[in-house]
Design a protein around this motif. Sequence first.
Motif, short mmCIF file in Angstrom:
data_model
loop_
_atom_site.label_atom_id
_atom_site.label_comp_id
_atom_site.label_asym_id
_atom_site.label_seq_id
_atom_site.Cartn_x
_atom_site.Cartn_y
_atom_site.Cartn_z
N LEU A 1 0.81 -1.21 0.00
CA LEU A 1 0.00 0.00 0.00
C LEU A 1 0.85 1.27 0.00
CD1 LEU A 1 -2.84 -0.96 2.53
CD2 LEU A 1 -2.74 -1.31 0.06
N HIS A 2 2.07 1.16 -0.51
CA HIS A 2 2.94 2.34 -0.57
C HIS A 2 3.84 2.21 -1.79
CE1 HIS A 2 5.46 5.39 1.99
NE2 HIS A 2 5.39 5.74 0.71
N TYR B 1 -2.16 -9.13 -4.20
CA TYR B 1 -3.46 -8.85 -4.81
C TYR B 1 -4.24 -7.74 -4.10
CZ TYR B 1 -2.75 -12.79 -7.88
OH TYR B 1 -2.25 -13.64 -8.85
N ILE B 2 -3.57 -7.01 -3.19
CA ILE B 2 -4.15 -5.81 -2.59
C ILE B 2 -3.09 -4.73 -2.69
CG2 ILE B 2 -5.14 -4.74 -0.52
CD1 ILE B 2 -5.86 -7.55 0.45
N ALA B 3 -3.43 -3.60 -3.35
CA ALA B 3 -2.38 -2.60 -3.61
C ALA B 3 -2.96 -1.20 -3.69
CB ALA B 3 -1.66 -2.94 -4.91
N SER B 4 -2.06 -0.24 -3.54
CA SER B 4 -2.42 1.17 -3.70
C SER B 4 -1.24 1.91 -4.32
CB SER B 4 -2.76 1.80 -2.35
OG SER B 4 -3.14 3.15 -2.51
N ILE B 5 -1.55 2.81 -5.23
CA ILE B 5 -0.55 3.76 -5.75
C ILE B 5 -0.66 5.00 -4.88
CG2 ILE B 5 0.16 5.22 -7.67
CD1 ILE B 5 0.68 2.35 -8.31
N PHE C 1 -7.72 -2.87 -5.77
CA PHE C 1 -6.98 -1.60 -5.79
C PHE C 1 -7.66 -0.58 -4.88
CE2 PHE C 1 -5.92 2.62 -7.42
CZ PHE C 1 -4.54 2.55 -7.35
N ILE C 2 -6.83 0.16 -4.15
CA ILE C 2 -7.31 1.18 -3.23
C ILE C 2 -6.74 2.53 -3.67
CG2 ILE C 2 -7.31 1.96 -0.83
CD1 ILE C 2 -6.72 -1.09 -0.15
N ASP C 3 -7.61 3.49 -3.94
CA ASP C 3 -7.15 4.83 -4.30
C ASP C 3 -6.25 5.37 -3.19
OD1 ASP C 3 -8.41 5.08 -6.76
OD2 ASP C 3 -10.25 5.86 -5.89
N GLY C 4 -5.10 5.93 -3.58
CA GLY C 4 -4.18 6.41 -2.56
C GLY C 4 -3.44 7.67 -2.94
N ILE C 5 -2.78 8.24 -1.95
CA ILE C 5 -1.94 9.43 -2.13
C ILE C 5 -0.97 9.47 -0.95
CG2 ILE C 5 -3.42 11.00 -0.78
CD1 ILE C 5 -2.82 13.14 -2.97
N GLU C 6 0.13 10.18 -1.12
CA GLU C 6 1.04 10.48 -0.01
C GLU C 6 1.26 11.98 0.00
OE1 GLU C 6 5.25 9.02 2.01
OE2 GLU C 6 4.88 8.59 -0.11
N ILE C 7 0.80 12.63 1.04
CA ILE C 7 0.95 14.09 1.16
C ILE C 7 2.18 14.39 2.00
CG2 ILE C 7 -0.07 16.22 2.03
CD1 ILE C 7 -2.80 15.14 1.35
N SER C 8 3.09 15.17 1.43
CA SER C 8 4.29 15.59 2.15
C SER C 8 3.93 16.82 2.99
CB SER C 8 5.41 15.93 1.17
OG SER C 8 5.67 14.84 0.32
N SER C 9 4.07 16.70 4.30
CA SER C 9 3.64 17.79 5.18
C SER C 9 4.75 18.17 6.15
CB SER C 9 2.38 17.37 5.95
OG SER C 9 2.70 16.39 6.93
N TYR C 10 4.48 19.21 6.93
CA TYR C 10 5.49 19.70 7.89
C TYR C 10 4.80 19.98 9.22
CZ TYR C 10 9.13 22.57 10.02
OH TYR C 10 10.07 23.06 10.88
N LYS D 1 -3.26 -0.91 11.19
CA LYS D 1 -1.86 -1.18 10.87
C LYS D 1 -1.75 -1.49 9.38
CE LYS D 1 -1.78 -4.48 13.95
NZ LYS D 1 -3.06 -4.25 14.64
N THR D 2 -0.93 -0.73 8.66
CA THR D 2 -0.77 -0.93 7.23
C THR D 2 0.69 -1.20 6.90
OG1 THR D 2 -0.34 1.38 6.60
CG2 THR D 2 -2.65 0.71 6.86
N GLY D 3 0.97 -1.46 5.63
CA GLY D 3 2.34 -1.70 5.22
C GLY D 3 2.54 -1.54 3.73
#
Length: 271
Positions: free
Chosen positions: A7-8, A33-37, A60-69, A238-240
């Motif tokens: 998932l990453h 067989y379980i994934a996310s972009i 498939f799971i819709d995903g995003i990674e937001i870079s934050s501060y 808990k994800t990975g």
Amino acid sequence: MMSRCDLHIHSKYSDGALSPSEIMRRLKESGIYIASITDHDTVSGLEEAKCAAIKYGITFIDGIEISSYKKGFGEIHILGYGINVDDEAFKSELVKIKNLRKERIAKIFDKLKDNGIEFDEEKKKSARGRVDVAYMLKNAKYVETVNEAFDKWLGKNGKAYVDAVRADTLDAVRIIKSAGGVPVFAHPLRTCDADELNAILPELTHAGLMGLEVYYPSHNDDMRRIITEYATRYNLVKTGGSDFHTDASAVKLGDGDGVLDEDALQIILKK
């Protein structure tokens, strides 16, 4: 029951090298067989990924990674799963984040120009982040490797380094949550130590944080145990994932031994 997942993953739509379609094909070959972009600050590759996932029989799971501060902690990455990518407020926030990236890259090119390195406008427009600039420097023979580009020009001590202006971490959590998503703290013990994580979690969970990335290539058994304890304490899923970017990296698709238990799977899939 535990389900294997990744998932990453980053694609060519941010700082990865492969298309979402190629990523889905390789995941099937790996038996995942379980994934996310989860591209950085963009959802541009999700439609292609979803179509390919159907073809290869992948959930498939819709995903995003937001870079934050976060003041006092530094840069924190927040993963988002199951987001409604058509949510207008969400799209508006992504535009703001994208503009911050553009401003940073423009300043980097200005600094390179001051040091006698200049690229044409089309090339500059194609750069989505520092990795793209690093490859441009390498391809133009200013450096021999991408690592050298960061060491000499783009890294913290580089001649063309520009501080990143990020979205606030609490806002990143809220943005994902308001778009119907599940916000997850990415690679928490790569970002801070155990005491710092414990100190920040109450504020993050109050803002809507729903998970911690436990399974990650650089998380050893002790780190996984610590993160799992915090996930239990704060009632977080808990994800990975692998945080895969490119074949040139030592990290491969599926690395990190990502798994989801039934509760986490149901929350992320909203079943």
